[in-house]
Write a protein that holds these residues in place. Structure first.
Motif, PDB file in Angstrom:
ATOM      1  N   GLY A 110      22.485 -11.019 -39.341  1.00 26.00           N
ATOM      2  CA  GLY A 110      22.870  -9.618 -39.200  1.00 26.00           C
ATOM      3  C   GLY A 110      22.678  -9.046 -37.807  1.00 26.00           C
ATOM      4  O   GLY A 110      22.653  -7.823 -37.629  1.00 26.00           O
ATOM      5  N   ALA A 111      22.540  -9.919 -36.815  1.00 28.30           N
ATOM      6  CA  ALA A 111      22.337  -9.443 -35.443  1.00 28.30           C
ATOM      7  C   ALA A 111      23.664  -9.021 -34.814  1.00 28.30           C
ATOM      8  O   ALA A 111      24.639  -9.754 -34.862  1.00 28.30           O
ATOM      9  N   LYS A 112      23.674  -7.865 -34.205  1.00 26.89           N
ATOM     10  CA  LYS A 112      24.859  -7.350 -33.512  1.00 26.89           C
ATOM     11  C   LYS A 112      24.725  -7.461 -31.994  1.00 26.89           C
ATOM     12  O   LYS A 112      25.711  -7.569 -31.274  1.00 26.89           O
ATOM     13  N   LYS A 113      23.470  -7.417 -31.527  1.00 23.17           N
ATOM     14  CA  LYS A 113      23.197  -7.463 -30.091  1.00 23.17           C
ATOM     15  C   LYS A 113      22.167  -8.562 -29.819  1.00 23.17           C
ATOM     16  O   LYS A 113      21.140  -8.622 -30.509  1.00 23.17           O
ATOM     17  N   VAL A 114      22.440  -9.396 -28.814  1.00 20.85           N
ATOM     18  CA  VAL A 114      21.532 -10.509 -28.529  1.00 20.85           C
ATOM     19  C   VAL A 114      21.257 -10.625 -27.038  1.00 20.85           C
ATOM     20  O   VAL A 114      21.997 -10.101 -26.205  1.00 20.85           O
ATOM     21  N   ALA A 115      20.173 -11.327 -26.729  1.00 19.44           N
ATOM     22  CA  ALA A 115      19.891 -11.788 -25.371  1.00 19.44           C
ATOM     23  C   ALA A 115      20.035 -13.305 -25.392  1.00 19.44           C
ATOM     24  O   ALA A 115      19.734 -13.951 -26.395  1.00 19.44           O
ATOM     25  N   VAL A 116      20.510 -13.885 -24.280  1.00 19.92           N
ATOM     26  CA  VAL A 116      20.823 -15.316 -24.236  1.00 19.92           C
ATOM     27  C   VAL A 116      20.143 -15.969 -23.033  1.00 19.92           C
ATOM     28  O   VAL A 116      20.198 -15.443 -21.916  1.00 19.92           O
ATOM     29  N   VAL A 117      19.523 -17.127 -23.271  1.00 23.11           N
ATOM     30  CA  VAL A 117      19.016 -17.980 -22.190  1.00 23.11           C
ATOM     31  C   VAL A 117      19.827 -19.278 -22.223  1.00 23.11           C
ATOM     32  O   VAL A 117      19.960 -19.900 -23.286  1.00 23.11           O
ATOM     33  N   ALA A 118      20.381 -19.675 -21.078  1.00 25.10           N
ATOM     34  CA  ALA A 118      21.190 -20.890 -21.004  1.00 25.10           C
ATOM     35  C   ALA A 118      20.829 -21.665 -19.742  1.00 25.10           C
ATOM     36  O   ALA A 118      20.489 -21.065 -18.717  1.00 25.10           O
ATOM     37  N   PRO A 119      20.927 -23.001 -19.777  1.00 27.07           N
ATOM     38  CA  PRO A 119      20.581 -23.786 -18.596  1.00 27.07           C
ATOM     39  C   PRO A 119      21.694 -23.880 -17.571  1.00 27.07           C
ATOM     40  O   PRO A 119      21.489 -24.366 -16.473  1.00 27.07           O
ATOM     41  N   TYR A 120      22.893 -23.435 -17.928  1.00 27.83           N
ATOM     42  CA  TYR A 120      24.089 -23.684 -17.123  1.00 27.83           C
ATOM     43  C   TYR A 120      24.125 -22.878 -15.822  1.00 27.83           C
ATOM     44  O   TYR A 120      23.368 -21.923 -15.627  1.00 27.83           O
ATOM     45  N   MET A 121      25.071 -23.260 -14.960  1.00 25.55           N
ATOM     46  CA  MET A 121      25.353 -22.463 -13.775  1.00 25.55           C
ATOM     47  C   MET A 121      25.933 -21.114 -14.227  1.00 25.55           C
ATOM     48  O   MET A 121      26.446 -20.984 -15.347  1.00 25.55           O
ATOM     49  N   ARG A 143      20.343 -14.914 -19.117  1.00 27.19           N
ATOM     50  CA  ARG A 143      19.764 -15.617 -17.981  1.00 27.19           C
ATOM     51  C   ARG A 143      20.401 -17.001 -17.867  1.00 27.19           C
ATOM     52  O   ARG A 143      20.445 -17.751 -18.843  1.00 27.19           O
ATOM     53  N   ALA A 144      20.893 -17.330 -16.680  1.00 28.52           N
ATOM     54  CA  ALA A 144      21.422 -18.661 -16.375  1.00 28.52           C
ATOM     55  C   ALA A 144      20.387 -19.386 -15.523  1.00 28.52           C
ATOM     56  O   ALA A 144      20.037 -18.909 -14.439  1.00 28.52           O
ATOM     57  N   LEU A 145      19.888 -20.513 -16.001  1.00 32.95           N
ATOM     58  CA  LEU A 145      18.855 -21.237 -15.262  1.00 32.95           C
ATOM     59  C   LEU A 145      19.441 -22.098 -14.149  1.00 32.95           C
ATOM     60  O   LEU A 145      18.706 -22.634 -13.328  1.00 32.95           O
ATOM     61  N   GLU A 146      20.754 -22.241 -14.127  1.00 34.10           N
ATOM     62  CA  GLU A 146      21.498 -22.926 -13.064  1.00 34.10           C
ATOM     63  C   GLU A 146      21.006 -24.355 -12.813  1.00 34.10           C
ATOM     64  O   GLU A 146      20.704 -24.743 -11.699  1.00 34.10           O
ATOM     65  N   ILE A 147      20.949 -25.106 -13.903  1.00 28.53           N
ATOM     66  CA  ILE A 147      20.611 -26.536 -13.828  1.00 28.53           C
ATOM     67  C   ILE A 147      21.903 -27.311 -14.081  1.00 28.53           C
ATOM     68  O   ILE A 147      22.425 -27.302 -15.192  1.00 28.53           O
ATOM     69  N   LEU A 161      10.076 -20.884 -21.288  1.00 29.71           N
ATOM     70  CA  LEU A 161      10.948 -19.920 -21.961  1.00 29.71           C
ATOM     71  C   LEU A 161      10.265 -18.599 -22.331  1.00 29.71           C
ATOM     72  O   LEU A 161      10.876 -17.537 -22.175  1.00 29.71           O
ATOM     73  N   PRO A 162       9.017 -18.601 -22.813  1.00 30.34           N
ATOM     74  CA  PRO A 162       8.383 -17.309 -23.103  1.00 30.34           C
ATOM     75  C   PRO A 162       8.335 -16.388 -21.885  1.00 30.34           C
ATOM     76  O   PRO A 162       8.571 -15.170 -21.998  1.00 30.34           O
ATOM     77  N   GLY A 163       8.071 -16.949 -20.705  1.00 27.45           N
ATOM     78  CA  GLY A 163       8.035 -16.143 -19.489  1.00 27.45           C
ATOM     79  C   GLY A 163       9.402 -15.618 -19.100  1.00 27.45           C
ATOM     80  O   GLY A 163       9.534 -14.479 -18.632  1.00 27.45           O
ATOM     81  N   ILE A 164      10.425 -16.449 -19.299  1.00 24.41           N
ATOM     82  CA  ILE A 164      11.799 -16.025 -18.989  1.00 24.41           C
ATOM     83  C   ILE A 164      12.198 -14.847 -19.871  1.00 24.41           C
ATOM     84  O   ILE A 164      12.751 -13.849 -19.404  1.00 24.41           O
TER      85      ILE A 164
END
Length: 234
Positions: A110-121, A143-147, A161-164
């Motif tokens: 039921g989530a409408k709004k999210v935050a995303v962490v991804a390793p991509y550029m 957040r893009a970790l750009e790996i 990840l917790p810190g990010i």
């Protein structure tokens, strides 16, 4: 796909009677670029054919960004085509994808709004964000970790990840956090920590794919350590 999903299935075996075997066929990719991802996706039909020889009960297409880089809504086309490959080989099996599973999982809780962490550029991460938003889910922050190196993605320390997430400025505005929008980037050890940290559901591509696999098998979706999505409630 070959680490966290089997780990989740083993965790489920500790509380439920079902037992699982895990089979994989690889699509080659060394650097996470749009060009290599397109070449990788071209190999998915071969992989589906090889795995259907084993008469598996369900297949999961692992690479989320490979699907999302092929165009909005592509997971539906891919899943249908790969299922047809299994049908034509005489061993029909349902096919789920990490891309489709992640979208469906966010909708299921039921989530409408999210935050995303991804390793991509950043350009690929932006593509992932747009793909998710095309499915009716607002990405408030990402957040893009750009790996770019695929093996470096797998070596990323999940304890980062917790810190990010803690550094994100709009967590109060989201309904859930996608802690890893990539089955390659490890995240399982941090899921429960981040859920406790923010008091909101936390899911990952690996968790969502496991949830989708279990649903396809008509099995209970309760898995210890799998966060809110694998609490058995969905």
């Amino acid at each position: 796909m070959e680490t966290e999903i089997p780990a989740l299935l083993r965790a489920r075996e500790a509380i439920s009677p079902e037992r699982f075997t895990f089979h994989s066929s690889r699509m080659r990719m060394k650097h996470v670029t749009k060009e290599e991802l397109a070449k990788m996706d071209c190999e998915s039909d071969r992989c589906a054919l090889e795995l259907s020889d084993a008469q598996v009960d369900v297949m999961g297409y692992a690479c989320l960004v490979a699907i999302m880089s092929m165009g909005k809504g592509y997971h539906r086309e891919s899943q249908n085509r790969l299922h047809q490959v299994t049908v034509e080989n005489g061993n029909p099996a349902p096919v789920v994808s990490s891309a489709g599973a992640l979208v469906e999982a966010v909708q299921a809780i039921g989530a409408k709004k999210v935050a995303v962490v991804a390793p991509y550029m950043k350009p690929l991460t932006q593509m992932v964000v747009e793909y998710i938003e095309n499915e009716g889910i607002e990405v408030v922050e990402w957040r893009a970790l750009e790996i770019s190196d695929n093996l470096a993605v797998a070596a990323h320390d999940p304890m980062n990840l917790p810190g990010i997430v803690g550094d994100m400025e709009q967590i109060a505005a989201v309904d859930a956090v996608i802690l890893s929008a990539c089955v390659q980037m490890p995240s399982l050890p941090a899921v429960s920590m981040v859920e406790a940290q923010i008091g909101k559901p936390v899911l990952t591509a690996a968790i969502a794919t496991t949830w989708s696999l279990l649903k396809s098998l008509s099995l209970d979706t309760r898995v210890p350590g799998g966060g809110s999505l694998l609490s058995g409630a969905y």
